[in-house]
Design a protein around this motif. Structure first.
Motif, PDB file in Angstrom:
ATOM      1  N   VAL A 140     -15.470   6.371   2.268  1.00  0.00           N
ATOM      2  CA  VAL A 140     -15.409   5.648   3.544  1.00  0.00           C
ATOM      3  C   VAL A 140     -14.420   6.368   4.457  1.00  0.00           C
ATOM      4  CG1 VAL A 140     -16.008   3.450   2.458  1.00  0.00           C
ATOM      5  CG2 VAL A 140     -13.603   4.066   2.740  1.00  0.00           C
ATOM      6  N   THR A 141     -14.635   6.301   5.743  1.00  0.00           N
ATOM      7  CA  THR A 141     -13.837   7.123   6.668  1.00  0.00           C
ATOM      8  C   THR A 141     -12.450   6.550   6.937  1.00  0.00           C
ATOM      9  OG1 THR A 141     -14.821   5.970   8.555  1.00  0.00           O
ATOM     10  CG2 THR A 141     -15.867   8.026   7.818  1.00  0.00           C
ATOM     11  N   ASP A 142     -12.179   5.299   6.559  1.00  0.00           N
ATOM     12  CA  ASP A 142     -10.902   4.669   6.896  1.00  0.00           C
ATOM     13  C   ASP A 142      -9.741   5.244   6.096  1.00  0.00           C
ATOM     14  OD1 ASP A 142     -11.931   1.920   8.413  1.00  0.00           O
ATOM     15  OD2 ASP A 142     -13.275   2.601   6.807  1.00  0.00           O
ATOM     16  N   VAL A 143      -8.550   5.072   6.674  1.00  0.00           N
ATOM     17  CA  VAL A 143      -7.308   5.377   5.944  1.00  0.00           C
ATOM     18  C   VAL A 143      -6.524   4.078   5.776  1.00  0.00           C
ATOM     19  CG1 VAL A 143      -7.186   7.744   6.793  1.00  0.00           C
ATOM     20  CG2 VAL A 143      -6.018   5.923   8.061  1.00  0.00           C
ATOM     21  N   LEU A 144      -5.565   4.112   4.880  1.00  0.00           N
ATOM     22  CA  LEU A 144      -4.783   2.905   4.593  1.00  0.00           C
ATOM     23  C   LEU A 144      -3.761   2.630   5.694  1.00  0.00           C
ATOM     24  CD1 LEU A 144      -4.072   3.381   0.784  1.00  0.00           C
ATOM     25  CD2 LEU A 144      -5.411   1.515   1.809  1.00  0.00           C
ATOM     26  N   ASP A 145      -3.592   1.351   5.969  1.00  0.00           N
ATOM     27  CA  ASP A 145      -2.481   0.921   6.821  1.00  0.00           C
ATOM     28  C   ASP A 145      -1.175   1.418   6.198  1.00  0.00           C
ATOM     29  OD1 ASP A 145      -0.626  -0.438   8.366  1.00  0.00           O
ATOM     30  OD2 ASP A 145      -1.060  -2.393   7.464  1.00  0.00           O
ATOM     31  N   CYS A 146      -0.272   1.959   7.019  1.00  0.00           N
ATOM     32  CA  CYS A 146       0.980   2.500   6.475  1.00  0.00           C
ATOM     33  C   CYS A 146       1.794   1.434   5.752  1.00  0.00           C
ATOM     34  CB  CYS A 146       1.802   3.151   7.579  1.00  0.00           C
ATOM     35  SG  CYS A 146       2.339   2.016   8.880  1.00  0.00           S
ATOM     36  N   TRP A 147       1.595   0.134   6.113  1.00  0.00           N
ATOM     37  CA  TRP A 147       2.336  -0.926   5.438  1.00  0.00           C
ATOM     38  C   TRP A 147       1.864  -1.097   3.998  1.00  0.00           C
ATOM     39  CZ3 TRP A 147       6.745  -2.286   7.198  1.00  0.00           C
ATOM     40  CH2 TRP A 147       6.996  -2.254   8.563  1.00  0.00           C
ATOM     41  N   PHE A 148       0.640  -0.678   3.710  1.00  0.00           N
ATOM     42  CA  PHE A 148       0.164  -0.714   2.322  1.00  0.00           C
ATOM     43  C   PHE A 148       1.007   0.234   1.472  1.00  0.00           C
ATOM     44  CE2 PHE A 148      -2.528   0.152  -1.280  1.00  0.00           C
ATOM     45  CZ  PHE A 148      -3.175  -1.046  -1.517  1.00  0.00           C
ATOM     46  N   GLU A 149       1.315   1.394   2.046  1.00  0.00           N
ATOM     47  CA  GLU A 149       2.155   2.354   1.327  1.00  0.00           C
ATOM     48  C   GLU A 149       3.595   1.852   1.226  1.00  0.00           C
ATOM     49  OE1 GLU A 149       0.689   5.474   4.136  1.00  0.00           O
ATOM     50  OE2 GLU A 149       0.746   6.680   2.304  1.00  0.00           O
ATOM     51  N   SER A 150       4.102   1.282   2.322  1.00  0.00           N
ATOM     52  CA  SER A 150       5.477   0.748   2.303  1.00  0.00           C
ATOM     53  C   SER A 150       5.602  -0.360   1.265  1.00  0.00           C
ATOM     54  CB  SER A 150       5.843   0.211   3.685  1.00  0.00           C
ATOM     55  OG  SER A 150       5.810   1.226   4.650  1.00  0.00           O
ATOM     56  N   GLY A 151       4.584  -1.192   1.173  1.00  0.00           N
ATOM     57  CA  GLY A 151       4.617  -2.265   0.189  1.00  0.00           C
ATOM     58  C   GLY A 151       4.575  -1.764  -1.237  1.00  0.00           C
ATOM     59  N   SER A 152       4.116  -0.527  -1.427  1.00  0.00           N
ATOM     60  CA  SER A 152       4.035   0.066  -2.768  1.00  0.00           C
ATOM     61  C   SER A 152       5.323   0.766  -3.182  1.00  0.00           C
ATOM     62  CB  SER A 152       2.882   1.080  -2.814  1.00  0.00           C
ATOM     63  OG  SER A 152       1.675   0.501  -2.380  1.00  0.00           O
ATOM     64  N   MET A 153       6.333   0.744  -2.313  1.00  0.00           N
ATOM     65  CA  MET A 153       7.545   1.532  -2.542  1.00  0.00           C
ATOM     66  C   MET A 153       8.185   1.273  -3.896  1.00  0.00           C
ATOM     67  SD  MET A 153      11.104   1.315  -2.646  1.00  0.00           S
ATOM     68  CE  MET A 153      11.511  -0.196  -1.802  1.00  0.00           C
ATOM     69  N   SER A 154       8.257   0.005  -4.309  1.00  0.00           N
ATOM     70  CA  SER A 154       9.031  -0.329  -5.503  1.00  0.00           C
ATOM     71  C   SER A 154       8.540   0.407  -6.741  1.00  0.00           C
ATOM     72  CB  SER A 154       9.009  -1.844  -5.739  1.00  0.00           C
ATOM     73  OG  SER A 154       7.666  -2.298  -5.814  1.00  0.00           O
ATOM     74  N   PHE A 155       7.252   0.670  -6.833  1.00  0.00           N
ATOM     75  CA  PHE A 155       6.739   1.403  -7.996  1.00  0.00           C
ATOM     76  C   PHE A 155       6.311   2.830  -7.653  1.00  0.00           C
ATOM     77  CE2 PHE A 155       3.416  -1.220  -6.130  1.00  0.00           C
ATOM     78  CZ  PHE A 155       2.340  -0.357  -5.966  1.00  0.00           C
ATOM     79  N   ALA A 156       5.812   3.050  -6.444  1.00  0.00           N
ATOM     80  CA  ALA A 156       5.331   4.378  -6.067  1.00  0.00           C
ATOM     81  C   ALA A 156       6.466   5.396  -5.963  1.00  0.00           C
ATOM     82  CB  ALA A 156       4.588   4.302  -4.732  1.00  0.00           C
ATOM     83  N   GLN A 157       7.694   4.919  -5.685  1.00  0.00           N
ATOM     84  CA  GLN A 157       8.815   5.854  -5.537  1.00  0.00           C
ATOM     85  C   GLN A 157       9.058   6.668  -6.814  1.00  0.00           C
ATOM     86  OE1 GLN A 157      12.719   4.105  -5.273  1.00  0.00           O
ATOM     87  NE2 GLN A 157      12.099   2.256  -6.367  1.00  0.00           N
ATOM     88  N   VAL A 158       8.667   6.125  -7.982  1.00  0.00           N
ATOM     89  CA  VAL A 158       8.852   6.853  -9.242  1.00  0.00           C
ATOM     90  C   VAL A 158       7.520   7.221  -9.878  1.00  0.00           C
ATOM     91  CG1 VAL A 158      11.140   5.907  -9.714  1.00  0.00           C
ATOM     92  CG2 VAL A 158       9.098   4.650 -10.479  1.00  0.00           C
ATOM     93  N   HIS A 159       6.447   7.177  -9.070  1.00  0.00           N
ATOM     94  CA  HIS A 159       5.111   7.574  -9.527  1.00  0.00           C
ATOM     95  C   HIS A 159       4.631   6.745 -10.709  1.00  0.00           C
ATOM     96  CE1 HIS A 159       2.026  10.958 -10.410  1.00  0.00           C
ATOM     97  NE2 HIS A 159       1.586  10.166  -9.438  1.00  0.00           N
ATOM     98  N   TYR A 160       5.030   5.483 -10.718  1.00  0.00           N
ATOM     99  CA  TYR A 160       4.525   4.551 -11.726  1.00  0.00           C
ATOM    100  C   TYR A 160       3.100   4.160 -11.349  1.00  0.00           C
ATOM    101  CZ  TYR A 160       4.179   0.277 -14.524  1.00  0.00           C
ATOM    102  OH  TYR A 160       3.794  -0.698 -15.412  1.00  0.00           O
ATOM    103  N   PRO A 161       2.166   4.031 -12.301  1.00  0.00           N
ATOM    104  CA  PRO A 161       2.339   3.992 -13.762  1.00  0.00           C
ATOM    105  C   PRO A 161       2.148   5.334 -14.454  1.00  0.00           C
ATOM    106  CG  PRO A 161       0.124   3.303 -13.217  1.00  0.00           C
ATOM    107  CD  PRO A 161       0.797   3.616 -11.912  1.00  0.00           C
ATOM    108  N   PHE A 162       1.998   6.414 -13.699  1.00  0.00           N
ATOM    109  CA  PHE A 162       1.711   7.705 -14.317  1.00  0.00           C
ATOM    110  C   PHE A 162       2.951   8.336 -14.936  1.00  0.00           C
ATOM    111  CE2 PHE A 162      -1.141   6.993 -10.710  1.00  0.00           C
ATOM    112  CZ  PHE A 162      -2.342   6.943 -11.377  1.00  0.00           C
TER     113      PHE A 162
END
Length: 673
Positions: A140-162
Motif C-alpha cells: 500500500v502506498t501509505d506511510v506511518l504517522d510519525c506518532w506511531f513511531e514515537s509511541g513505539s519508543m519504549s521498545f523500539a529504542q533497543v530493537h525489541y523483540p529482535f
C-alpha cells in the motif's frame, strides 16, 4: 447586471510551519482499533503517577474515555512505510502484514536492506491466492504517522523483540517521561496505546506533564517566530544554570504556562545563584584571612553548640529531608522552593548574624571562629550535594573548590540522619525571623534607616518563653537597644492599639441559624462577642467553625507619633519605639560612618584583614558622633590610628567624599598600615 457583491471574513486552515493555506479532503486511512482496549487503557492509567496529579483523571483520563480508533496512515513519500501488501486484483483479495526483515526475505526471496520508499515499493510477488497467477501483491502506498513511531519508543529504542529481550524486561515500564501538556493527545497517548495493546502494561511509571513555554509576546515559543531571548546571550551573561533554574522552579512543572523573559531569568540568578556563590565567596574570603592567607583548614562537623550553628544545621537536615521527599515524587518545583527558602536563611540570616564570629580582631584562631567555619563548611558541602541536580554547574564549582574532590555528581546523596535534629529550635528561630522581618518593614515604612538604633521593641506573641533566648539576636538584627517579649494571652492588646475583629460569614451561618444570623451580625459589629479557648460566642449564640473569621488589626492607640505597631503572621504583634533621641541619632551616624569607611576600603582594594590609619572630617554633628563612638569605629574598620575634626575642608585634596545619615557630607582619609 451585478445585483449584490459581498465579502465574508472567516478563519481558514493554514500549515503551522510554512503558513500556506490548506484544503481538507476526506481520504481512506488505516486505523488501530483503540476503542477495543479503551477500558484496559483506563485501568492501566491508574498505575501511573502523574505530575501534576490532576492530569491523570483530568486531561489525559478524559481523552482516554473519549478515545476513537487511531488513524495511523499518511499520504506522504517520506516516512516509515506501512508493512502491508495487498492484491491488486479485487477478484482475488489478500492482505499480508509483515513484522520483520526475515518475513520479507522469506516471501520475496531477496535480501532486504532498505525499508524506505521507493526501494520497499519494488518488493512485489504473485498473489498466492490467485490460481491464474495474474494478480500481484503490492505494498500500500501509505506511510506511518510519525506518532506511531514515537509511541513505539519504549521498545523500539533497543530493537525489541529482535534484540535485548532480557534488558527490556528489566527496564520496562520506564521510570519516568517528561513533555508538555499537549502530549496527553500525542506522545503520552500513543505510548500508552502501544504498551497497553502489546504488553498489557503502562509504558511509564511516572509522567511529568509541564505547561506550555510561551515567548515574550505571550504566544507559544517558536523557532520560526524567534519570540524568546537569545539562548547563547543568556548563557554568556547569566550561565546555563540560570536558564535551568528559571524553568525548573517555575509554575510550568506544575502544569502552568510560562513566559520566557530575560527579567525572569535574572530573577532566578538573584534568588539562587548569587546567594550560593556569595556565601562561598564569603567563606573563602574570611577563611583565608583568618589564617593569614594560608587557608583555613575547615572540616565537616556538627559539634558546635552555638544557637545559630545548631539552628542552621537543623534547618539543613530539614532541607535534606524535604528535597529528598520532593524529588522522590518528581516534584521538581517543590524542591526548588525549598532550596530557595534555605538560601534565604543562609545568606540573610545566618551569615549576617554570624559575621562577627568569622572575624575576631584579637585573632580568629578561636573555638568560636572554628565552630563557625566548620558549620558553614558543612552546610555548603551538603547544600551543594542537595542542589546538584538543579544547579549542576554552580554546585560543581563550589563543591570542588570547597572539598578538592573530583565531582559533586560522583558523591552520595546526603543522609539526613548525619545532621542534628531540633525542630523546636527551628520553629522558634523561624518565629524570630518573622519578627525581624515585620519590624524591618515598620522601620522602612517610617523612614528609619537600618543603622539608626532605636530604644525598644515589644513582641507580643504566643509561646513567649521560647523566644526569650533569642532577644539578643533580634535586637542586633533590627538594631534596637532592648527587646521585651510578652505572652499574648496575658497582654492587654488595647493598650498597644491592637484589637481583634469578628466577621460573621452569613452565607455559612445562615442555613443553621436562620433569622438569628442578623442578631449575630449585629453583635459582631457592636462588640457583643467573646472567645473562650476555641469557642466563639456572639450575641449569646455559639458559632461553629467556618461561620466566622477572627482578625487581629492595628487601631489608633494615641501613641502613633512615638510607636509603630504591626501584626505578626500566625498571630501576635510587635510594637516598635520610633522616637529618635540625640544619643541614638549620634550612634546611628557613627554606624553610617563605619559603612562609608568600609566602602572606601573596598574601593581602595584593601583586604579584609588590612589595618589602616583613618581620619574622618565633617561638621560638628559628625565630629561629636566620632568622639562618642570612637571605639565602635576603630573596631569595625580595623583602624589602629584614628583622628577626626569638625572641619570638612581640612586637609584639602585628600581622601574621598561621602554622605552619611540623611545626607550629611563627610570626608574619609585612610591609608593601609
Amino acid at each position: 447586471m451585478l445585483v449584490r457583491r459581498e465579502s465574508y471574513t472567516h478563519s481558514y486552515p493554514h500549515c503551522w510551519r510554512c503558513r500556506q493555506p490548506l484544503i481538507y479532503k476526506g481520504v481512506s486511512s488505516w486505523f488501530v482499533s483503540t476503542t477495543k482496549i479503551r477500558d484496559r487503557m483506563l485501568e492501566l492509567n491508574q498505575e501511573i503517577t502523574w505530575v501534576p496529579e490532576h492530569v491523570k483523571d483530568g486531561q489525559f483520563g478524559r481523552w482516554l474515555e473519549n478515545t476513537r480508533d487511531w488513524s495511523i496512515s499518511r499520504n506522504r513519500f517520506w516516512g516509515s512505510p506501512i508493512p502491508v501488501w495487498k492484491s491488486d486484483d479485487p477478484a482475488y483479495p489478500r492482505v499480508d502484514v509483515y513484522g520483520s526483515f526475515a518475513e520479507l526475505e522469506r516471501d520475496f526471496g531477496v535480501e532486504v536492506t532498505d525499508l524506505h520508499r521507493p526501494f520497499v515499493d519494488e518488493l512485489t510477488r504473485p498473489n498466492p491466492d490467485d490460481p491464474t497467477g495474474k494478480s500481484t501483491m503490492r505494498r500500500v502506498t501509505d506511510v506511518l504517522d510519525c506518532w506511531f513511531e514515537s509511541g513505539s519508543m519504549s521498545f523500539a529504542q533497543v530493537h525489541y523483540p529482535f534484540e535485548n529481550a532480557e534488558w527490556f524486561e528489566h527496564h520496562f515500564p520506564g521510570d519516568f517521561i517528561v513533555e508538555y501538556i499537549g502530549q496527553t493527545r500525542g506522545w503520552f497517548y500513543t505510548m500508552h496505546v502501544m504498551a497497553s495493546a502489546l504488553f498489557d502494561r503502562p509504558a511509564f511509571r511516572t509522567c511529568i506533564s509541564h505547561g506550555i513555554v510561551l515567548g515574550n509576546d505571550g504566544q507559544k515559543m517558536s523557532k520560526s517566530l524567534r519570540n524568546y531571548p537569545d539562548v547563547r546571550e543568556v548563557f554568556d551573561r547569566d550561565g546555563a544554570d540560570a536558564m535551568r533554574w528559571f524553568l525548573m522552579s517555575s509554575p510550568i512543572l506544575r502544569g502552568g504556562n510560562l513566559v520566557v523573559t530575560e527579567q525572569g531569568i535574572r530573577e532566578g540568578v538573584r534568588q539562587a545563584l548569587l546567594p550560593l556563590w556569595s556565601t562561598w565567596y564569603f567563606f573563602t574570603l574570611y577563611a583565608n584571612a583568618a589564617n593569614e592567607g594560608a587557608g583555613y583548614d575547615a572540616k565537616w562537623s556538627t559539634a558546635s553548640t552555638h544557637v545559630l550553628d545548631r539552628y542552621l544545621l537543623a534547618k539543613l537536615r530539614e532541607l535534606v529531608e524535604g528535597v529528598t521527599a520532593a524529588l522522590d515524587v518528581d516534584d521538581i518545583a517543590g524542591a526548588c522552593d525549598q532550596i530557595r527558602g534555605f538560601l534565604d536563611v543562609l545568606t540573610n540570616w545566618y551569615v549576617r548574624r554570624s559575621r562577627d564570629r568569622f572575624w575576631d580582631t584579637a585573632g580568629a584562631d578561636t573555638e568560636e571562629a572554628t565552630h563557625a567555619f566548620d558549620t558553614l563548611y558543612t552546610t555548603l558541602e551538603v547544600l551543594c550535594r542537595v542542589a546538584a541536580p538543579l544547579l549542576p554547574l554552580t554546585t560543581e564549582e563550589v563543591w570542588r573548590g570547597l572539598t578538592g574532590g573530583r565531582s559533586v555528581h560522583l558523591t552520595d546523596w546526603p543522609v539526613a540522619d548525619d545532621l542534628p535534629a531540633d525542630h523546636e529550635l527551628v520553629v522558634a528561630m523561624d518565629r524570630a525571623r518573622d519578627i525581624c522581618s515585620v519590624t524591618s518593614s515598620l522601620r522602612k515604612a517610617g523612614g528609619l534607616r537600618t543603622r539608626l538604633p532605636l530604644a525598644e521593641l515589644i513582641v507580643v506573641t504566643e509561646g513567649a518563653d521560647t523566644l526569650t533566648p533569642f532577644t539578643g539576636i533580634i535586637a542586633d538584627e533590627v538594631n534596637v537597644k532592648r527587646v521585651d517579649v510578652v505572652e499574648l494571652s496575658g497582654a492587654d492588646s488595647a493598650e498597644f492599639g491592637v484589637e481583634q475583629r469578628l466577621t460573621v460569614n452569613a452565607r455559612a451561618a445562615g442555613p443553621r441559624l436562620g433569622k438569628q444570623v442578623q442578631t449575630v451580625i449585629k453583635g459582631s459589629k457592636t462588640g457583643d462577642w467573646s472567645v473562650d479557648g476555641e469557642v466563639v460566642t456572639c450575641a449569646g449564640i455559639e458559632l461553629a467553625e467556618g461561620e466566622y473569621s477572627l482578625e487581629t488589626v492595628v487601631a489608633d492607640s494615641g501613641r502613633a507619633e512615638t510607636h509603630a505597631t504591626a501584626v505578626l503572621p500566625g498571630g501576635g504583634f510587635v510594637v516598635l519605639d520610633t522616637e529618635v533621641t540625640p544619643e541614638l541619632a549620634a550612634e546611628g551616624l557613627a554606624r553610617d560612618i563605619v559603612r562609608a569607611v568600609q566602602q572606601a576600603r573596598r574601593d581602595a582594594g584593601l583586604e579584609v584583614s588590612d589595618r589602616i590609619s583613618l581620619t574622618v572630617l565633617g561638621g560638628t554633628e559628625v565630629w561629636e558622633a566620632t568622639v562618642a563612638h570612637q571605639a565602635l569605629i576603630v573596631t569595625e574598620t580595623l583602624a589602629t590610628q584614628f583622628g577626626s575634626a569638625a572641619d570638612l575642608d581640612a586637609l584639602p585634596g585628600r581622601g574621598v567624599e561621602a554622605t552619611v545619615g540623611d545626607g550629611t557630607p563627610v570626608r574619609i582619609i585612610l591609608e593601609k598600615l
